[in-house]
Scaffold this motif. Structure first.
Motif, mmCIF file in Angstrom:
data_model
loop_
_atom_site.group_PDB
_atom_site.id
_atom_site.type_symbol
_atom_site.label_atom_id
_atom_site.label_comp_id
_atom_site.label_asym_id
_atom_site.label_seq_id
_atom_site.Cartn_x
_atom_site.Cartn_y
_atom_site.Cartn_z
ATOM 1 N N MET A 1 1.200 -1.345 0.038
ATOM 2 C CA MET A 1 0.467 0.040 -0.128
ATOM 3 C C MET A 1 0.580 1.516 -0.430
ATOM 4 S SD MET A 1 -2.783 -1.486 -0.167
ATOM 5 C CE MET A 1 -3.580 0.083 0.053
ATOM 6 N N ASP A 2 2.062 1.530 -0.480
ATOM 7 C CA ASP A 2 2.381 1.972 -0.619
ATOM 8 C C ASP A 2 3.399 3.130 -1.860
ATOM 9 O OD1 ASP A 2 4.636 4.352 0.091
ATOM 10 O OD2 ASP A 2 6.280 3.124 0.512
ATOM 11 N N GLU A 3 3.706 1.990 -2.653
ATOM 12 C CA GLU A 3 4.432 1.799 -4.410
ATOM 13 C C GLU A 3 3.083 2.071 -5.431
ATOM 14 O OE1 GLU A 3 7.565 3.139 -4.838
ATOM 15 O OE2 GLU A 3 7.581 3.193 -2.870
ATOM 16 N N PRO A 4 3.387 2.247 -6.570
ATOM 17 C CA PRO A 4 2.216 2.315 -7.770
ATOM 18 C C PRO A 4 2.237 0.776 -7.848
ATOM 19 C CG PRO A 4 4.041 3.041 -8.826
ATOM 20 C CD PRO A 4 4.279 3.444 -7.091
ATOM 21 N N ILE A 5 1.649 0.185 -8.669
ATOM 22 C CA ILE A 5 1.434 -1.148 -8.879
ATOM 23 C C ILE A 5 1.677 -0.643 -10.701
ATOM 24 C CG2 ILE A 5 -0.748 -1.469 -7.768
ATOM 25 C CD1 ILE A 5 -2.529 -1.024 -10.228
ATOM 26 N N ASP A 6 3.015 -1.768 -11.290
ATOM 27 C CA ASP A 6 3.352 -1.749 -12.108
ATOM 28 C C ASP A 6 4.002 -3.309 -12.505
ATOM 29 O OD1 ASP A 6 5.832 -2.070 -10.284
ATOM 30 O OD2 ASP A 6 6.336 -0.505 -11.144
ATOM 31 N N THR A 7 3.147 -4.151 -12.400
ATOM 32 C CA THR A 7 3.871 -5.520 -12.298
ATOM 33 C C THR A 7 2.860 -6.579 -13.116
ATOM 34 O OG1 THR A 7 5.217 -5.004 -10.909
ATOM 35 C CG2 THR A 7 4.807 -7.549 -11.662
ATOM 36 N N LEU A 8 2.949 -6.940 -13.756
ATOM 37 C CA LEU A 8 1.695 -8.468 -14.035
ATOM 38 C C LEU A 8 2.226 -9.441 -13.993
ATOM 39 C CD1 LEU A 8 -1.008 -8.730 -16.035
ATOM 40 C CD2 LEU A 8 1.244 -8.418 -17.852
ATOM 41 N N PHE A 9 1.033 -10.270 -13.957
ATOM 42 C CA PHE A 9 1.387 -11.774 -13.617
ATOM 43 C C PHE A 9 1.012 -12.250 -14.690
ATOM 44 C CE2 PHE A 9 0.699 -10.346 -9.016
ATOM 45 C CZ PHE A 9 2.008 -10.515 -8.441
ATOM 46 N N LEU A 10 1.868 -13.309 -14.528
ATOM 47 C CA LEU A 10 1.644 -14.121 -16.217
ATOM 48 C C LEU A 10 1.924 -15.823 -15.618
ATOM 49 C CD1 LEU A 10 3.746 -13.181 -19.053
ATOM 50 C CD2 LEU A 10 1.255 -12.633 -18.544
ATOM 51 N N PRO A 11 0.237 -16.306 -15.924
ATOM 52 C CA PRO A 11 -0.587 -16.147 -17.247
ATOM 53 C C PRO A 11 -2.197 -15.056 -16.472
ATOM 54 C CG PRO A 11 -0.828 -18.549 -16.438
ATOM 55 C CD PRO A 11 0.366 -18.374 -15.335
ATOM 56 N N CYS A 12 -2.069 -15.156 -15.218
ATOM 57 C CA CYS A 12 -3.355 -14.659 -14.717
ATOM 58 C C CYS A 12 -3.993 -13.174 -15.459
ATOM 59 C CB CYS A 12 -3.831 -15.182 -13.193
ATOM 60 S SG CYS A 12 -2.680 -14.440 -12.283
ATOM 61 N N ARG A 13 -2.364 -12.697 -15.214
ATOM 62 C CA ARG A 13 -2.883 -11.642 -15.897
ATOM 63 C C ARG A 13 -3.318 -10.309 -15.018
ATOM 64 N NH1 ARG A 13 -4.693 -12.211 -22.603
ATOM 65 N NH2 ARG A 13 -3.161 -13.234 -23.038
ATOM 66 N N HIS A 14 -2.880 -10.909 -13.932
ATOM 67 C CA HIS A 14 -3.448 -9.534 -12.787
ATOM 68 C C HIS A 14 -2.386 -8.478 -12.823
ATOM 69 C CE1 HIS A 14 -6.498 -12.523 -11.075
ATOM 70 N NE2 HIS A 14 -7.375 -11.481 -12.027
ATOM 71 N N VAL A 15 -2.966 -7.255 -11.830
ATOM 72 C CA VAL A 15 -2.116 -6.114 -11.586
ATOM 73 C C VAL A 15 -1.962 -5.803 -10.296
ATOM 74 C CG1 VAL A 15 -0.856 -4.194 -12.523
ATOM 75 C CG2 VAL A 15 -2.382 -5.818 -14.601
ATOM 76 N N VAL A 16 -1.615 -6.171 -9.026
ATOM 77 C CA VAL A 16 -2.044 -5.880 -8.398
ATOM 78 C C VAL A 16 -0.320 -5.408 -7.099
ATOM 79 C CG1 VAL A 16 -4.288 -7.045 -8.100
ATOM 80 C CG2 VAL A 16 -1.684 -8.166 -7.239
ATOM 81 N N CYS A 17 0.242 -5.407 -7.622
ATOM 82 C CA CYS A 17 2.201 -5.633 -6.854
ATOM 83 C C CYS A 17 2.650 -4.637 -7.621
ATOM 84 C CB CYS A 17 1.996 -6.852 -6.469
ATOM 85 S SG CYS A 17 1.684 -7.786 -5.439
ATOM 86 N N CYS A 18 2.984 -3.990 -6.960
ATOM 87 C CA CYS A 18 4.468 -2.947 -7.212
ATOM 88 C C CYS A 18 5.833 -3.611 -7.122
ATOM 89 C CB CYS A 18 4.808 -1.835 -6.004
ATOM 90 S SG CYS A 18 5.681 -2.820 -4.851
ATOM 91 N N GLU A 19 6.734 -3.515 -8.108
ATOM 92 C CA GLU A 19 8.219 -3.968 -8.709
ATOM 93 C C GLU A 19 8.423 -4.715 -7.537
ATOM 94 O OE1 GLU A 19 10.615 -1.764 -10.528
ATOM 95 O OE2 GLU A 19 10.629 -0.592 -8.941
ATOM 96 N N ASN A 20 8.744 -4.025 -6.325
ATOM 97 C CA ASN A 20 9.516 -5.217 -5.106
ATOM 98 C C ASN A 20 8.754 -5.980 -4.460
ATOM 99 O OD1 ASN A 20 11.274 -2.940 -5.169
ATOM 100 N ND2 ASN A 20 10.208 -1.852 -4.226
ATOM 101 N N CYS A 21 7.079 -5.745 -3.976
ATOM 102 C CA CYS A 21 6.635 -7.325 -3.867
ATOM 103 C C CYS A 21 6.408 -8.084 -4.698
ATOM 104 C CB CYS A 21 5.197 -6.542 -3.678
ATOM 105 S SG CYS A 21 5.201 -5.387 -1.672
ATOM 106 N N ALA A 22 5.813 -8.141 -5.938
ATOM 107 C CA ALA A 22 5.675 -9.126 -6.995
ATOM 108 C C ALA A 22 6.728 -10.090 -6.677
ATOM 109 C CB ALA A 22 5.693 -8.773 -8.502
ATOM 110 N N PRO A 23 7.773 -10.077 -6.588
ATOM 111 C CA PRO A 23 8.772 -10.620 -6.772
ATOM 112 C C PRO A 23 8.878 -12.162 -5.291
ATOM 113 C CG PRO A 23 10.186 -9.200 -6.868
ATOM 114 C CD PRO A 23 8.983 -9.331 -6.911
ATOM 115 N N ARG A 24 8.054 -11.907 -4.314
ATOM 116 C CA ARG A 24 8.067 -12.516 -3.171
ATOM 117 C C ARG A 24 6.282 -13.090 -2.875
ATOM 118 N NH1 ARG A 24 8.249 -7.252 0.611
ATOM 119 N NH2 ARG A 24 10.292 -6.056 0.361
#
Length: 491
Positions: free
Chosen positions: A437-460
């Motif tokens: 809840m701090d950084e903007p969302i900028d990462t796409l999950f594949l194959p579901c194609r949801h965009v809910v996380c930033c580049e720091n939280c997505a790898p976790r």
């Protein structure tokens, strides 16, 4: 009108529509108790005048003819450790049910010192700090069944008072949490027992666990079997203490315990000549291949510790008990071990005579359909849902500095500043990462194609927070609009 009883004997009146299902009744009860977010831990239990109670299938319509007097019991169906409970109201309901199970003997404490601590926690939660000159002896007497039964030491009550005085100043909620923490380490925690013979004053959970404690030293190791036929038609009991040879005085039938970790088969094997206690066989959920009921029989195939395939046949007292055992095994396995509830579980149903005839002409008709299972979420999904709800509640209750801007001299400027603050806050909330809840969302999950996380939280994240599907690849994206950082909405 339905009457729902809590573990502390407080009865709630619930009004639902005539054609409502059990889930509607449970949701209204949980809404009154403020535990709606974690309602999946609870269930409604039907307790007839004779025989064991049964869990109400919440996906089926409420049938007044099968529920005596329209009375139901709110009980914990799926037990979890207290650190997984988010809301304090949910922990309180767990405490009430745990206290009831301890007093009525469904939870047996083997260690006397642990039993004294549990009694002290109950007294602290019920009466507060202890006064040595006037201790709450009525609470101690009420909890007399907690712990190993038999002759107690002379200083038993004095040690309880000592424990009670040591936790002086502890809040009631803390005492309830400590009690739940203690019982979560018990061997019988969260275990539901199914006896092959009807439950009586001598054939119940309290006698079984007391039997285990009495014969802990004499218990045999389970014998290896490939084909196991268990007929619960006979009961086996110990000699009473007044007869030669001793004994715990119980009379038990074979039973099956279904708990968070797997299935346990208890075979009492005591007689007057040789005391060999209970043969106890544990079967993990991961070892089970298939389970199914057939009339009074429950059949299950599994893999032994040696890697051999074995089959277990258990004859229950009634066909309803066999079906209840099959349902408990399936639901608890899905709740504790699965990532999500499979459609093979949620869509399994039976039909009555009218529904069977109607399905001949229209296979998709819902007439006469009764679902077998009513589990909706797994343990992980319930915890994630409760945590997100608590975060959203805390986020909405936080003070919004952006909505309290300074007043300007002109009224039009004041309205314009409020509208800008509101639109900017909504945009910031919509574009913020759902994890930090701090950084903007900028990462796409594949194959579901949801965009809910930033580049720091997505790898976790190993799974998508929305659909729980596996993440195979991450892709950085650029949104067409800017991300306005609002200190009132995004920290």
């Amino acid at each position: 009108m339905w009457l729902v009883s809590q573990p502390n004997s407080v009865i709630l009146e619930v009004k639902v529509e005539p054609n409502a299902i059990g889930q509607d009744c449970l949701e209204k009860v949980c809404e009154k108790l403020e535990i709606g977010v974690e309602a999946d831990y609870f269930g409604l239990r039907v307790s007839p005048g004779s025989g064991p109670g049964r869990w109400l299938n919440l996906r089926n319509p409420l049938d007044p003819h099968r529920i005596p007097g329209g009375r139901l019991d709110l009980r914990v169906k799926f037990w979890v450790p207290p650190h997984l409970l988010i809301n304090e109201a949910t922990r309180h309901q767990f405490y009430l049910h745990a206290k009831l199970d301890l007093i009525e003997g469904r939870l047996v404490v083997a260690d006397l010192e642990v039993a004294r601590k549990i009694i002290a926690y109950i007294a602290q939660a019920e009466t507060g700090d202890c006064e040595r000159e006037l201790p709450p002896t009525h609470i101690y007497e009420e909890c007399d069944k907690i712990g190993p039964q038999g002759e107690r030491p002379e200083d038993h009550v004095d040690k309880i008072i000592e424990y009670h005085c040591q936790i002086a100043g502890m809040r009631a909620s803390q005492a309830e949490y400590r009690l739940l923490k203690e019982i979560s380490e018990l061997e019988s925690f969260g275990e539901e027992l199914f006896f092959c013979k009807p439950v009586t004053i001598n054939n119940n959970a309290h006698n079984l666990y007391s039997h285990l404690l009495y014969h802990r030293q004499q218990a045999e190791e389970p014998r290896a079997r490939d084909e196991q036929e268990i007929d619960g038609g006979a009961t086996v009991g110990c000699l009473t203490s007044g007869q030669s040879g001793g004994g715990c005085g119980c009379r038990l039938s074979t039973c099956v315990g279904v708990g968070p970790h797997g299935i346990v088969v208890y075979r009492p094997a005591c007689n007057g000549e040789q005391e060999i206690g209970v043969e106890k066989q544990s079967i993990a959920y991961t070892a089970i291949h298939r389970a199914q009921p057939f009339r009074r029989n429950f059949q299950m195939s599994f893999v032994t510790d040696e890697g051999n395939e074995a089959t277990l046949h258990i004859k229950m007292a009634t066909s309803g008990q066999a079906a209840a055992l099959y349902r408990a095994v399936t639901e608890k396995h899905a709740f504790y071990y699965c990532e999500t509830v499979r459609t093979a579980v949620t869509e399994q149903f039976t039909r009555d005579l009218k529904g069977t005839i109607a399905s001949i002409f229209n296979d998709s008709t819902t007439l006469g359909r009764r679902y077998v299972f009513d589990i909706r979420r797994t343990c992980r999904e319930v915890y994630d849902r409760a945590r997100r709800a608590a975060h959203a509640q805390q986020h909405s209750a936080a003070p919004h500095d952006s909505r309290t801007r300074r007043r300007t001299a002109s009224g039009s400027e004041h309205k314009e500043s409020r509208s800008r603050s509101h639109s900017g806050g909504c945009r910031a909330e919509a574009l913020a990462c759902r994890v930090c809840m701090d950084e903007p969302i900028d990462t796409l999950f594949l194959p579901c194609r949801h965009v809910v996380c930033c580049e720091n939280c997505a790898p976790r994240c190993n799974r998508c927070p929305l659909c729980r599907s596996e993440i195979e690849k991450l892709m950085h994206i650029f949104l067409p609009c800017d991300y306005p950082k609002s200190p009132g909405l995004v920290k």
